[in-house]
Design an enzyme around this catalytic site. Structure first.
Site: not given
Ligand code: 7TS
Length: 411
Positions: A129, A206, A209, A232, A370
């Site tokens: 990401h 990371d 997910q 999430k 992203c």
């Molecule tokens: N890493 C992964 C694997 C992610 O899926 C996301 C967000 C992030 C980092 C960033 O997370 P945040 O909570 O700090 O924003 N992914 C997504 C997505 O797949 N669709 O919207 C956000």
């Protein structure tokens, strides 16, 4: 389709009843929410915990000034202990952040800037990401280190031979996604961590997910840093977690400075508070932390093995339907996958597919997710992504494919 048999104690309808939003209609249609990769829905237990905090407890924490402040502090620190237990970590190793993004930035800006120099390498993968790419780019720019990238195979799995070749005694940091948000691929983080440690590198995983799908034990993994977002994991937005091994966190400089993170301040010099507060400048997201604690407590009350089996059943059913659907091209078919189905529909732009599904009450995400370098590698601008969670049903898989049939009539 009928629901498959699951271990006793799991009934998807009962589970759905715990999530108020799942009973909503959108555009006059029952909501079919398949955008769980972006954010998951929240059970009433989480919404109620946040409401209760603001109605009955609201106060600032760690001030020790009065009754409610003590209560807020106990709830806030109790949530930290819940997270620590959830990851099998120590309480001092759990740092509250705004989310995965801030957690990775913290490590890149603090550990990265302190420990990288010219000739050093940071190794990431081609399926990261943006939030696990750009902070490392910046850290490399500032320190003279270079960024190396493990390629992704055509099926969306990681090219592990290339990983082992790229790993060397120049590698200082390996930053890898546990489960890809765009493809669903589960990466072999145990193998990556073992090899990285042998090469003398630290590993940041990371887990944005991952944590909603299966249990993660940071000690068993031997991860040095592990990041995830509350939203999430059935919790609120604006709260997330950085786990770090205590010895590493102890040696790191603060990332942000201000109140809460100091021990003594004078105009000549300031000293830092103990862990975990050293990394928590300013008034924290108290309600968010309490909401995330409630989400984990709720999840702990479920049969997680049964939830996972159900998610896999839904994913397999969706993938089987996809394989028979004319003109549908799956993107990401690795053997080890969590609940993500990314695809293209022949002759249709992903954004148009998303919009036409939305008109039928079906929420998916479209675009590059992203992960622009990953999409570039596949030579595509983006995909349509259906991402499933514990409360999705086989009927919703039917609805998705009925929706796609209609889309096909338009394009
Ligand atoms: N890493 C992964 C694997 C992610 O899926 C996301 C967000 C992030 C980092 C960033 O997370 P945040 O909570 O700090 O924003 N992914 C997504 C997505 O797949 N669709 O919207 C956000």
């Amino acid at each position: 389709m009928t629901q498959p048999a699951h271990p006793i104690g799991f009934d998807v309808q009962t589970l759905r009843d715990a999530f108020p939003i799942l009973g909503e209609t959108v555009r006059g249609k029952p909501l079919v929410y398949l955008d769980n990769g972006a954010t998951t829905q929240k059970p009433a237990a989480v919404i109620d915990a946040i409401s209760r905090y603001y109605r009955q407890v609201n106060s600032n924490v760690h001030r020790g000034a009065h009754y409610l402040s003590d209560l807020a502090t106990a709830d806030f620190e109790g949530a930290r202990q819940t997270v620590a237990d959830f990851l099998n970590a120590a309480r001092e190793e759990i740092i509250w952040t705004r989310g995965t993004t801030e957690a990775i930035n913290l490590v890149a800006q603090s550990y990265g800037r302190e420990n990288l120099g010219p000739g050093d390498e940071v190794l990431i993968t081609g399926m990261e990401h943006h939030s696990n790419i750009v902070p490392w780019q910046l850290a490399c720019e500032k320190t003279g280190a270079s960024l190396k990238v493990v390629p992704v195979n055509d099926d969306g799995s990681l090219a592990m031979d290339a990983f082992h070749q790229l790993l060397s005694d120049r590698t200082r940091i390996v930053a890898v996604v546990h489960v890809s948000n765009a493809l669903g691929t589960v990466n072999p983080v145990e193998e990556i961590i073992t090899a990285a440690h042998q090469a003398g590198a630290v590993v940041l995983v990371d887990g944005a997910q991952a944590v909603s799908h299966f249990t993660v034990d940071v000690r068993a993994l031997d991860a040095d840093f592990y990041a995830f977002s509350g939203h999430k994991l059935f919790g609120p937005t604006g709260i997330g977690v950085l786990y770090g091994k205590q010895a590493l966190l102890d040696a790191m400089v603060p990332y942000q400075c201000g109140g809460e993170m100091i021990e003594v301040v004078s105009f000549e010099k300031s000293t830092w508070n103990q862990l975990p507060y050293k990394f928590e400048a300013g008034t924290p997201n108290i309600a968010g932390a309490i909401g995330l604690g409630a989400a984990i407590a709720w999840l702990d009350g479920q049969d997680r093995a049964a939830l996972h089996a159900h998610e896999q059943t839904v994913l397999q059913a969706a993938q089987a339907r996809a394989a028979e659907f004319d003109g549908l091209k799956p993107v990401g078919t690795a053997a080890n996958k969590e609940s993500v189905m990314s695809f293209l529909l022949e002759g249709a732009h992903p954004n148009d597919v998303g919009q036409l599904l939305d008109q039928q009450g079906i929420a998916v995400r479209t675009g590059h997710h992203c992960t622009m370098p990953l999409m570039d590698g596949f030579g595509i601008p983006g995909t349509v992504r259906a991402s499933f969670s514990i409360y999705n049903t086989l009927e919703e898989v039917d609805a998705l494919f009925q929706g796609l049939e209609k889309v096909r009539q338009f394009v």
